[in-house]
Scaffold this motif. Structure first.
Motif, PDB file in Angstrom:
ATOM      1  N   TYR A  28       0.833  -1.206   0.000  1.00  0.00           N
ATOM      2  CA  TYR A  28       0.000   0.000   0.000  1.00  0.00           C
ATOM      3  C   TYR A  28       0.866   1.254   0.000  1.00  0.00           C
ATOM      4  O   TYR A  28       0.666   2.164  -0.789  1.00  0.00           O
ATOM      5  N   VAL A  29       1.866   1.301   0.869  1.00  0.00           N
ATOM      6  CA  VAL A  29       2.759   2.460   0.940  1.00  0.00           C
ATOM      7  C   VAL A  29       3.607   2.538  -0.328  1.00  0.00           C
ATOM      8  O   VAL A  29       3.885   3.637  -0.837  1.00  0.00           O
ATOM      9  N   GLY A  30       3.980   1.401  -0.876  1.00  0.00           N
ATOM     10  CA  GLY A  30       4.787   1.372  -2.092  1.00  0.00           C
ATOM     11  C   GLY A  30       4.089   2.012  -3.277  1.00  0.00           C
ATOM     12  O   GLY A  30       4.746   2.581  -4.157  1.00  0.00           O
ATOM     13  N   PHE A  32       2.302   4.680  -3.189  1.00  0.00           N
ATOM     14  CA  PHE A  32       2.542   6.115  -3.077  1.00  0.00           C
ATOM     15  C   PHE A  32       4.005   6.457  -3.334  1.00  0.00           C
ATOM     16  O   PHE A  32       4.315   7.440  -3.999  1.00  0.00           O
ATOM     17  N   MET A  33       4.894   5.649  -2.793  1.00  0.00           N
ATOM     18  CA  MET A  33       6.325   5.947  -2.913  1.00  0.00           C
ATOM     19  C   MET A  33       6.789   5.881  -4.367  1.00  0.00           C
ATOM     20  O   MET A  33       7.644   6.662  -4.786  1.00  0.00           O
TER      21      MET A  33
END
Length: 112
Positions: A28-30, A32-33
């Motif tokens: 999930y964070v990936g 955005f990153m």
């Protein structure tokens, strides 16, 4: 079931499969990153943020006219992007007829 509802459900299903695979691949964070890896990715990210904000404003106004509640879909938009407005459109299709003002405008055009 209307054609519009069928199309919305197909879009949600297809986009859901794509999103699930992307989250499985990057996390999930990936998601955005990876947007901030290049200037073009950053531009696309902020473009989508602007579209999300505009969609939330539209949902609030439309829900008010139709007697629906918009906050769950705004929350979904903040957490899961396009799924919020897409699900709002499904609920709107199932629960709410066009507001009186829209019906009145349509009737006026039809008689002109």
């Amino acid at each position: 079931m209307s054609n519009r509802l069928i199309v919305l459900l197909l879009i949600i299903a297809g986009f859901g499969v794509l999103t699930t695979r992307a989250v499985m691949d990057a996390g999930y964070v990936g998601l955005f990153m990876s947007s901030f890896g290049s200037l073009s990715g950053t531009q696309i990210f902020f473009d989508l943020v602007i579209l999300g904000v505009l969609a939330c404003i539209w949902m609030v106004n439309d829900a008010r006219e139709r007697g629906l509640v918009a906050w769950p879909f705004i929350l979904i938009t903040l957490l899961a992007g396009s799924f919020g407005p897409l699900l709002y459109l499904v609920v709107r299709e199932l629960r709410s007829p066009a507001p009186d003002s829209a019906r009145a405008r349509a009737a006026t055009r039809a008689t002109s």
